[in-house]
Design a protein around this motif. Structure first.
Motif, PDB file in Angstrom:
ATOM      1  N   ASP A  15       0.912  -1.063  -0.010  1.00 16.83           N
ATOM      2  CA  ASP A  15      -0.044   0.111   0.073  1.00 16.83           C
ATOM      3  C   ASP A  15       0.739   1.365   0.022  1.00 16.83           C
ATOM      4  O   ASP A  15       1.756   1.387   0.760  1.00 16.83           O
ATOM      5  CB  ASP A  15      -0.772  -0.083   1.398  1.00 16.83           C
ATOM      6  CG  ASP A  15      -1.845   1.221   1.146  1.00 16.83           C
ATOM      7  OD1 ASP A  15      -3.219   0.749   1.382  1.00 16.83           O
ATOM      8  OD2 ASP A  15      -1.436   2.206   1.547  1.00 16.83           O
ATOM      9  N   PHE A  72       0.279   4.460   0.310  1.00 16.34           N
ATOM     10  CA  PHE A  72       0.307   5.685   1.444  1.00 16.34           C
ATOM     11  C   PHE A  72       1.015   4.851   2.784  1.00 16.34           C
ATOM     12  O   PHE A  72       1.477   5.528   3.495  1.00 16.34           O
ATOM     13  CB  PHE A  72      -1.185   5.874   1.567  1.00 16.34           C
ATOM     14  CG  PHE A  72      -1.396   6.840   2.688  1.00 16.34           C
ATOM     15  CD1 PHE A  72      -1.009   8.070   2.782  1.00 16.34           C
ATOM     16  CD2 PHE A  72      -1.889   6.183   4.052  1.00 16.34           C
ATOM     17  CE1 PHE A  72      -1.167   9.070   3.883  1.00 16.34           C
ATOM     18  CE2 PHE A  72      -2.174   7.157   5.185  1.00 16.34           C
ATOM     19  CZ  PHE A  72      -1.749   8.447   5.174  1.00 16.34           C
ATOM     20  N   ASN A 111      -5.139   4.507  10.943  1.00 15.76           N
ATOM     21  CA  ASN A 111      -5.533   4.676   9.601  1.00 15.76           C
ATOM     22  C   ASN A 111      -6.547   3.903   9.016  1.00 15.76           C
ATOM     23  O   ASN A 111      -7.574   4.229   8.310  1.00 15.76           O
ATOM     24  CB  ASN A 111      -4.417   4.263   8.650  1.00 15.76           C
ATOM     25  CG  ASN A 111      -4.676   3.814   7.148  1.00 15.76           C
ATOM     26  OD1 ASN A 111      -4.959   2.850   6.872  1.00 15.76           O
ATOM     27  ND2 ASN A 111      -4.772   5.077   6.130  1.00 15.76           N
ATOM     28  N   ARG A 112      -7.091   2.584   9.703  1.00 16.36           N
ATOM     29  CA  ARG A 112      -8.099   1.775   9.359  1.00 16.36           C
ATOM     30  C   ARG A 112      -9.020   1.857  10.552  1.00 16.36           C
ATOM     31  O   ARG A 112      -8.623   1.095  11.561  1.00 16.36           O
ATOM     32  CB  ARG A 112      -7.986   0.330   9.144  1.00 16.36           C
ATOM     33  CG  ARG A 112      -6.958   0.713   7.519  1.00 16.36           C
ATOM     34  CD  ARG A 112      -6.161  -0.665   7.274  1.00 16.36           C
ATOM     35  NE  ARG A 112      -7.099  -1.628   6.928  1.00 16.36           N
ATOM     36  CZ  ARG A 112      -7.319  -2.038   5.372  1.00 16.36           C
ATOM     37  NH1 ARG A 112      -7.205  -1.074   4.489  1.00 16.36           N
ATOM     38  NH2 ARG A 112      -8.101  -2.927   5.157  1.00 16.36           N
ATOM     39  N   HIS A 142     -14.293   0.044   4.025  1.00 19.05           N
ATOM     40  CA  HIS A 142     -13.246   1.033   4.522  1.00 19.05           C
ATOM     41  C   HIS A 142     -13.856   2.408   4.738  1.00 19.05           C
ATOM     42  O   HIS A 142     -14.593   2.918   3.983  1.00 19.05           O
ATOM     43  CB  HIS A 142     -12.012   1.183   3.635  1.00 19.05           C
ATOM     44  CG  HIS A 142     -10.862   1.600   4.247  1.00 19.05           C
ATOM     45  ND1 HIS A 142     -10.706   3.160   4.796  1.00 19.05           N
ATOM     46  CD2 HIS A 142      -9.585   1.182   4.328  1.00 19.05           C
ATOM     47  CE1 HIS A 142      -9.697   3.506   4.940  1.00 19.05           C
ATOM     48  NE2 HIS A 142      -8.638   2.286   4.744  1.00 19.05           N
ATOM     49  N   ASP A 173     -12.675   5.369   4.786  1.00 17.50           N
ATOM     50  CA  ASP A 173     -12.550   6.427   3.740  1.00 17.50           C
ATOM     51  C   ASP A 173     -13.073   6.238   2.374  1.00 17.50           C
ATOM     52  O   ASP A 173     -13.239   7.167   1.897  1.00 17.50           O
ATOM     53  CB  ASP A 173     -10.911   6.372   3.764  1.00 17.50           C
ATOM     54  CG  ASP A 173     -10.436   6.769   4.863  1.00 17.50           C
ATOM     55  OD1 ASP A 173     -10.863   7.740   5.637  1.00 17.50           O
ATOM     56  OD2 ASP A 173      -9.171   6.714   5.031  1.00 17.50           O
ATOM     57  N   ARG A 218     -15.366   9.118   1.739  1.00 18.13           N
ATOM     58  CA  ARG A 218     -14.968  10.028   0.658  1.00 18.13           C
ATOM     59  C   ARG A 218     -15.953  10.136  -0.562  1.00 18.13           C
ATOM     60  O   ARG A 218     -16.141  11.157  -1.175  1.00 18.13           O
ATOM     61  CB  ARG A 218     -13.613   9.581   0.360  1.00 18.13           C
ATOM     62  CG  ARG A 218     -12.428   9.842   1.307  1.00 18.13           C
ATOM     63  CD  ARG A 218     -11.275   9.361   0.863  1.00 18.13           C
ATOM     64  NE  ARG A 218     -10.174   9.659   1.903  1.00 18.13           N
ATOM     65  CZ  ARG A 218      -9.272   8.870   2.065  1.00 18.13           C
ATOM     66  NH1 ARG A 218      -8.641   8.027   0.999  1.00 18.13           N
ATOM     67  NH2 ARG A 218      -8.272   9.430   3.134  1.00 18.13           N
ATOM     68  N   TRP A 247      -7.820   0.593  -3.681  1.00 16.96           N
ATOM     69  CA  TRP A 247      -6.892   1.503  -3.358  1.00 16.96           C
ATOM     70  C   TRP A 247      -5.601   1.448  -4.276  1.00 16.96           C
ATOM     71  O   TRP A 247      -4.556   1.960  -4.214  1.00 16.96           O
ATOM     72  CB  TRP A 247      -6.109   1.402  -2.066  1.00 16.96           C
ATOM     73  CG  TRP A 247      -7.364   1.578  -1.009  1.00 16.96           C
ATOM     74  CD1 TRP A 247      -7.530   0.643   0.173  1.00 16.96           C
ATOM     75  CD2 TRP A 247      -7.820   2.805  -0.533  1.00 16.96           C
ATOM     76  NE1 TRP A 247      -8.419   0.838   1.083  1.00 16.96           N
ATOM     77  CE2 TRP A 247      -8.516   2.285   0.498  1.00 16.96           C
ATOM     78  CE3 TRP A 247      -8.171   4.199  -1.096  1.00 16.96           C
ATOM     79  CZ2 TRP A 247      -9.789   3.159   1.252  1.00 16.96           C
ATOM     80  CZ3 TRP A 247      -9.013   5.036  -0.500  1.00 16.96           C
ATOM     81  CH2 TRP A 247      -9.790   4.475   0.699  1.00 16.96           C
ATOM     82  N   ASN A 260      -8.084   7.701  -3.776  1.00 15.23           N
ATOM     83  CA  ASN A 260      -6.640   7.922  -3.225  1.00 15.23           C
ATOM     84  C   ASN A 260      -5.967   8.208  -4.645  1.00 15.23           C
ATOM     85  O   ASN A 260      -6.396   7.953  -5.797  1.00 15.23           O
ATOM     86  CB  ASN A 260      -6.199   6.697  -2.486  1.00 15.23           C
ATOM     87  CG  ASN A 260      -5.835   5.617  -3.228  1.00 15.23           C
ATOM     88  OD1 ASN A 260      -6.164   5.299  -4.468  1.00 15.23           O
ATOM     89  ND2 ASN A 260      -4.884   4.563  -2.698  1.00 15.23           N
ATOM     90  N   ASP A 302      -4.666  11.912  -0.670  1.00 17.35           N
ATOM     91  CA  ASP A 302      -3.473  11.202  -0.157  1.00 17.35           C
ATOM     92  C   ASP A 302      -2.303  12.252  -0.150  1.00 17.35           C
ATOM     93  O   ASP A 302      -1.356  12.495   0.828  1.00 17.35           O
ATOM     94  CB  ASP A 302      -2.842  10.023  -0.687  1.00 17.35           C
ATOM     95  CG  ASP A 302      -3.606   8.988   0.133  1.00 17.35           C
ATOM     96  OD1 ASP A 302      -4.175   9.117   1.034  1.00 17.35           O
ATOM     97  OD2 ASP A 302      -3.367   7.568  -0.472  1.00 17.35           O
TER      98      ASP A 302
HETATM   99  C1  BGC Z   1      -5.525   6.031   2.107  1.00 19.87           C
HETATM  100  C2  BGC Z   1      -5.098   5.057   1.034  1.00 19.87           C
HETATM  101  C3  BGC Z   1      -4.686   3.682   1.531  1.00 19.87           C
HETATM  102  C4  BGC Z   1      -5.529   3.258   2.742  1.00 19.87           C
HETATM  103  C5  BGC Z   1      -5.374   2.230   3.482  1.00 19.87           C
HETATM  104  C6  BGC Z   1      -6.565   5.486   3.186  1.00 19.87           C
HETATM  105  O1  BGC Z   1      -6.582   6.557   4.175  1.00 19.87           O
HETATM  106  O2  BGC Z   1      -6.036   7.459   1.593  1.00 19.87           O
HETATM  107  O3  BGC Z   1      -4.282   5.448   0.097  1.00 19.87           O
HETATM  108  O4  BGC Z   1      -4.825   2.618   0.774  1.00 19.87           O
HETATM  109  O5  BGC Z   1      -5.864   4.372   3.789  1.00 19.87           O
HETATM  110  O6  BGC Z   1      -6.136   1.875   4.572  1.00 19.87           O
END
Ligand code: BGC
Length: 340
Positions: free
Chosen positions: A47, A49, A122-123, A184, A186, A190, A215, A242, A270
């Motif tokens: 990944d 990011f 992040n997640r 997810h 995001d 988004r 992603w 992203n 991102d």
């Molecule tokens: C990012 C993605 C990334 C993802 C992974 C997001 O917040 O914008 O680029 O792949 O998180 O969990």
């Protein structure tokens, strides 16, 4: 055995143990009694990011801190095993980027049983799960903000260059969305907020298609190629969840032989290195900076404080639990400030 032979054997054993600890396990730093041990678990090694976020985290690591990084290849039960093994190795604190943000319970139970605090990042897990134990935290960003800012930047471009972007001149922007992983936070947020913001800002839009590309740049290229095949010149704007997927869309237009002036307006999120460069050279019109350096710094600072048994009050946690770093719009007017 003579004393000197015993001494030499002891020294050799000591060296073997040191080599195993410092290089064999992928640890960073040195090991001694005062060493803080942090375990960092990431959902996947491919990944873009997260790779950059982890690089930023690694840049924070001081000499007396040992960090082990593990990657779960998108498999939650692999990650559960990795957490268990980190705890068995005696980590003081864990930073966890969940594979499945709806399934943190095994990890939380393991951590609580062994009194190892966790900073999720992040997640984002749901609030009820974060409340399961007092030593759980979350570091990330506000998904709503990223969607809204992407919508703002797209609306601004449409107003500025309506003649060019509205290629068929019908006064309506025909658009497609390239979505991240289903489920997810995001992707869901988004997608909804970027389009709604464009509408709120007075742009008439019509959705002609969407695709889930997880992603991933090459998945986005494949999905975008199918959308182009189906809709041809009709697509005037691409909202990608992203930067990697925005670049996948660019790849698809390149492979389909579209010259730059006949491609739609493409937007990412991102501000990865590759995304910023694409804004700088005009391949995509804008992105939204996801502050990986700020997130890494917060994670590291909180992790060290927790490992030392110190208070985390000074970090400005919302509800004592959350750090959310702000997003920033990036377009041709300010991209230079973000490029190193
Ligand atoms: C990012 C993605 C990334 C993802 C992974 C997001 O917040 O914008 O680029 O792949 O998180 O969990």
């Amino acid at each position: 055995m003579t004393r000197s032979v015993k001494k030499r054997l002891g020294l050799m054993l000591c060296l073997i143990v040191m080599v195993f600890t410092v290089s064999g396990c992928g640890h960073k730093g040195r090991s001694n009694n005062d060493t803080i041990k942090i375990g960092v678990c990431v959902y996947d090694q491919y990944d873009t990011f997260l790779t950059q976020l982890i690089n930023s985290f690694d840049a924070e690591v001081e000499n007396d801190v040992l960090v082990e990084y593990v990657y779960a290849s998108q498999n939650q039960s692999t990650q559960n095993d990795q957490v268990q093994s980190m705890i068995e190795k005696g980590v003081d604190v864990l930073c966890v980027n969940l594979v499945d943000r709806t399934a943190p319970t095994t990890i939380i139970d393991l951590a609580r049983k062994n009194d190892v605090p966790i900073i999720f990042f992040n997640r984002e897990l749901v609030e009820e799960d974060l409340m399961q134990w007092s030593k759980l935290y979350y570091v990330g960003a506000d998904a709503y903000e990223s969607g809204t800012l992407q919508g703002e930047i797209a609306a601004k471009e449409c107003k500025k260059n309506m003649d060019k972007i509205d290629a068929n001149g019908d006064g309506v922007i025909q658009y497609v969305v390239l979505e991240g992983e289903a489920g997810h936070q995001d992707s869901i947020v988004r997608t909804e907020y970027s389009v709604n913001t464009m509408i709120e800002k007075g742009v008439s839009v019509e959705k002609v298609g969407y695709a889930i590309a997880n992603w991933n740049r090459s998945q986005a290229q494949t999905k975008m190629a199918q959308l182009i095949e189906k809709n041809g010149n009709e697509i005037e704007l691409v909202l990608a969840n992203n930067d990697d997927m925005a670049l996948g869309a660019v790849d698809a237009y390149g492979a389909a032989g579209y010259p730059a002036e006949r491609r739609p307006a493409i937007f990412g999120i991102d501000g990865t290195d590759i995304g910023l460069n694409a804004v700088a050279d005009g391949t995509i019109l804008g992105t939204v900076y996801n502050d990986k350096e700020g997130q890494a710094k917060a994670m590291y600072g909180i992790a060290v404080a927790l490992a030392k048994g110190e208070s985390v009050d000074g970090f400005g946690l919302t509800d004592g639990k959350y750090i959310r770093l702000p997003y920033t719009i990036v377009d041709s007017s300010n991209v230079d400030e973000f490029l190193k």
